[in-house]
Write a protein that holds these residues in place. Structure first.
Motif, mmCIF file in Angstrom:
data_model
loop_
_atom_site.group_PDB
_atom_site.id
_atom_site.type_symbol
_atom_site.label_atom_id
_atom_site.label_comp_id
_atom_site.label_asym_id
_atom_site.label_seq_id
_atom_site.Cartn_x
_atom_site.Cartn_y
_atom_site.Cartn_z
ATOM 1 N N LYS A 20 0.857 -1.173 0.000
ATOM 2 C CA LYS A 20 0.000 0.000 0.000
ATOM 3 C C LYS A 20 0.893 1.223 0.000
ATOM 4 O O LYS A 20 1.796 1.338 0.840
ATOM 5 C CB LYS A 20 -0.923 0.023 1.234
ATOM 6 C CG LYS A 20 -1.873 1.212 1.253
ATOM 7 C CD LYS A 20 -2.859 1.109 2.398
ATOM 8 C CE LYS A 20 -3.853 2.274 2.352
ATOM 9 N NZ LYS A 20 -4.870 2.176 3.416
ATOM 10 N N TRP A 160 -16.734 6.104 11.635
ATOM 11 C CA TRP A 160 -15.478 5.535 11.143
ATOM 12 C C TRP A 160 -15.439 4.011 11.303
ATOM 13 O O TRP A 160 -15.009 3.298 10.388
ATOM 14 C CB TRP A 160 -14.297 6.176 11.872
ATOM 15 C CG TRP A 160 -14.102 7.632 11.556
ATOM 16 C CD1 TRP A 160 -14.227 8.684 12.407
ATOM 17 C CD2 TRP A 160 -13.753 8.187 10.279
ATOM 18 N NE1 TRP A 160 -13.982 9.875 11.755
ATOM 19 C CE2 TRP A 160 -13.682 9.598 10.440
ATOM 20 C CE3 TRP A 160 -13.485 7.643 9.025
ATOM 21 C CZ2 TRP A 160 -13.359 10.454 9.391
ATOM 22 C CZ3 TRP A 160 -13.164 8.501 7.980
ATOM 23 C CH2 TRP A 160 -13.100 9.878 8.167
ATOM 24 N N VAL A 165 -12.793 1.762 9.524
ATOM 25 C CA VAL A 165 -11.635 2.481 10.057
ATOM 26 C C VAL A 165 -11.688 2.347 11.571
ATOM 27 O O VAL A 165 -12.514 2.976 12.233
ATOM 28 C CB VAL A 165 -11.656 3.968 9.635
ATOM 29 C CG1 VAL A 165 -10.416 4.685 10.171
ATOM 30 C CG2 VAL A 165 -11.738 4.088 8.119
ATOM 31 N N GLU A 166 -10.828 1.527 12.142
ATOM 32 C CA GLU A 166 -10.942 1.193 13.556
ATOM 33 C C GLU A 166 -10.381 2.270 14.477
ATOM 34 O O GLU A 166 -10.818 2.414 15.614
ATOM 35 C CB GLU A 166 -10.247 -0.145 13.828
ATOM 36 C CG GLU A 166 -10.925 -1.317 13.114
ATOM 37 C CD GLU A 166 -10.287 -2.640 13.463
ATOM 38 O OE1 GLU A 166 -9.346 -2.641 14.284
ATOM 39 O OE2 GLU A 166 -10.729 -3.669 12.927
ATOM 40 N N TYR A 172 -4.098 8.288 11.843
ATOM 41 C CA TYR A 172 -4.462 6.918 11.465
ATOM 42 C C TYR A 172 -5.468 6.931 10.311
ATOM 43 O O TYR A 172 -5.370 6.128 9.382
ATOM 44 C CB TYR A 172 -5.040 6.182 12.676
ATOM 45 C CG TYR A 172 -5.412 4.750 12.364
ATOM 46 C CD1 TYR A 172 -4.438 3.757 12.344
ATOM 47 C CD2 TYR A 172 -6.721 4.396 12.072
ATOM 48 C CE1 TYR A 172 -4.752 2.453 12.037
ATOM 49 C CE2 TYR A 172 -7.058 3.091 11.764
ATOM 50 C CZ TYR A 172 -6.071 2.118 11.751
ATOM 51 O OH TYR A 172 -6.407 0.823 11.434
ATOM 52 N N ILE A 173 -6.449 7.841 10.371
ATOM 53 C CA ILE A 173 -7.420 7.949 9.268
ATOM 54 C C ILE A 173 -6.702 8.314 7.977
ATOM 55 O O ILE A 173 -7.027 7.797 6.898
ATOM 56 C CB ILE A 173 -8.505 8.986 9.604
ATOM 57 C CG1 ILE A 173 -9.311 8.533 10.825
ATOM 58 C CG2 ILE A 173 -9.439 9.201 8.417
ATOM 59 C CD1 ILE A 173 -10.256 9.597 11.364
ATOM 60 N N TYR A 175 -3.670 7.475 7.145
ATOM 61 C CA TYR A 175 -3.045 6.248 6.646
ATOM 62 C C TYR A 175 -4.068 5.377 5.913
ATOM 63 O O TYR A 175 -3.772 4.803 4.864
ATOM 64 C CB TYR A 175 -2.440 5.449 7.801
ATOM 65 C CG TYR A 175 -1.188 6.044 8.402
ATOM 66 C CD1 TYR A 175 -0.401 6.952 7.698
ATOM 67 C CD2 TYR A 175 -0.784 5.691 9.687
ATOM 68 C CE1 TYR A 175 0.745 7.498 8.251
ATOM 69 C CE2 TYR A 175 0.376 6.232 10.250
ATOM 70 C CZ TYR A 175 1.129 7.141 9.531
ATOM 71 O OH TYR A 175 2.260 7.669 10.085
ATOM 72 N N GLN A 176 -5.257 5.281 6.487
ATOM 73 C CA GLN A 176 -6.305 4.491 5.847
ATOM 74 C C GLN A 176 -6.687 5.067 4.488
ATOM 75 O O GLN A 176 -7.096 4.332 3.585
ATOM 76 C CB GLN A 176 -7.542 4.438 6.750
ATOM 77 C CG GLN A 176 -7.377 3.604 8.005
ATOM 78 C CD GLN A 176 -7.379 2.116 7.706
ATOM 79 O OE1 GLN A 176 -8.332 1.585 7.154
ATOM 80 N NE2 GLN A 176 -6.296 1.436 8.071
ATOM 81 N N GLN A 177 -6.550 6.382 4.352
ATOM 82 C CA GLN A 177 -6.899 7.045 3.093
ATOM 83 C C GLN A 177 -5.676 7.252 2.203
ATOM 84 O O GLN A 177 -5.708 8.024 1.253
ATOM 85 C CB GLN A 177 -7.570 8.391 3.383
ATOM 86 C CG GLN A 177 -8.897 8.290 4.132
ATOM 87 C CD GLN A 177 -10.024 7.760 3.263
ATOM 88 O OE1 GLN A 177 -9.857 6.770 2.546
ATOM 89 N NE2 GLN A 177 -11.183 8.404 3.309
ATOM 90 N N PRO A 202 -14.607 4.739 3.038
ATOM 91 C CA PRO A 202 -14.132 3.478 2.461
ATOM 92 C C PRO A 202 -15.218 2.507 2.014
ATOM 93 O O PRO A 202 -15.052 1.824 1.007
ATOM 94 C CB PRO A 202 -13.291 2.873 3.596
ATOM 95 C CG PRO A 202 -12.850 4.039 4.414
ATOM 96 C CD PRO A 202 -13.991 5.003 4.357
#
Length: 296
Positions: A20, A160, A165-166, A172-173, A175-177, A202
């Motif tokens: 990723k 979230w 998105v945990e 952190y969000i 990174y998820q995006q 997501p």
């Protein structure tokens, strides 16, 4: 490695399910085109402080990013930025300096011009913070201009976890995006939040800002279970009630935020506990009071 070569590597890695690619956040340039007549303005705000207690701790840095959005909720882009350091009048705790990089030397003699601050905030339709329950209380203590604005929280008012998105920390969000930024500095946090709000979620693929707008202006009610005896605290916690210690001027009681249609059910729940000393109280929660340290 030049930028072209790096981009080739990034594209190759992104094409593999085993990797990723995270890209560094590039700050959006200010919106330069004519604004529509029905344009609205929002502010993203982030503060760094000497601690967590809005009564005794102090703001040492504040950043705001003003952005324009259409009546339908489409973000047009940032239009202005504000940043200031503030000398708290006492040494900054070592753990805060370690976390934020803000030192006593950096803020020495610095202050926030209240007139300049008011001019920047006046006329905006919505103030957004990533943890508005923290930022709003500090901002209201700093300047009354924040008290009568509608507020929204991008941490708690976006589902979230339901979107896969945990974690709810801003970094952190990001990174998820699939991007990263230098966290724990107020201006960087504001630009990162703007980027996140413009992205689709997501799972549902709805634009994050549109979801936040709906949640922000949806009125809820806070049911206060005043006078509940200690022995039923576990039953209240199991039903989603939270404890307010009363140190912020609010009631010293358990409380739960519910939709208007669910108020009656909560009152019945409290009555069925069969403790006559419990005195239920219902207060309105809307964007003008939600997350504030004030009751009304």
């Amino acid at each position: 490695m030049d930028s072209f070569e790096a981009e080739c590597h990034a594209l190759a890695l992104a094409g593999s399910p085993d990797y990723k690619v995270l890209r560094r956040l590039e700050r959006r340039p200010f919106y330069e085109w004519p604004l529509p007549g029905d344009v609205k303005f929002g502010i993203l705000v982030d503060v760094e402080t000497t601690g967590l207690d809005h009564y005794k701790d102090e703001i040492i840095e504040i950043a705001m990013l003003r952005f324009a959005y259409s009546a339908s909720g489409t973000i047009l882009g940032p239009v202005a930025a504000y940043h200031a350091f503030r000398d708290p009048g006492r040494p900054i705790p070592a753990q805060i300096t370690h976390l934020t990089g803000i030192t006593d030397t950096l803020v020495a003699g610095q202050s926030i011009d209240e007139v300049e601050l008011r001019v920047f905030v006046d006329g905006v339709d919505l103030v957004i913070a990533h943890n508005a329950g923290f930022d709003r209380k500090f901002c209201e203590r700093l300047c009354s201009v924040f008290e009568h604005k509608a507020w929204a929280c991008s941490m708690s008012q976006i589902p979230w976890r339901a979107e896969g998105v945990e974690g709810t920390r801003l970094i952190y969000i990001a990174y998820q995006q699939a991007f990263w930024f230098e966290g724990h500095r107020a201006t960087d946090d504001c630009y990162a939040l703007l980027e996140i709000l413009e992205m689709p979620l997501p799972k549902t693929h709805r634009i994050t800002f549109a979801v936040l707008l709906e949640a922000a202006y949806r009125a809820t009610h806070r049911v206060w279970a005043i006078g509940t005896p200690y022995q039923i605290k576990d039953r209240l916690k199991a039903r989603g009630y939270r404890w307010s210690s009363g140190h912020d001027g609010k009631y010293r009681a358990w409380h739960k935020d519910v939709d208007p249609a669910d108020v009656e059910a909560e009152i019945c729940f409290l009555e069925d506990l069969d403790f006559p000393e419990i005195a239920p109280l219902v207060t309105l929660q809307d964007p003008y009071i939600r997350f504030s340290g004030r009751l009304y």
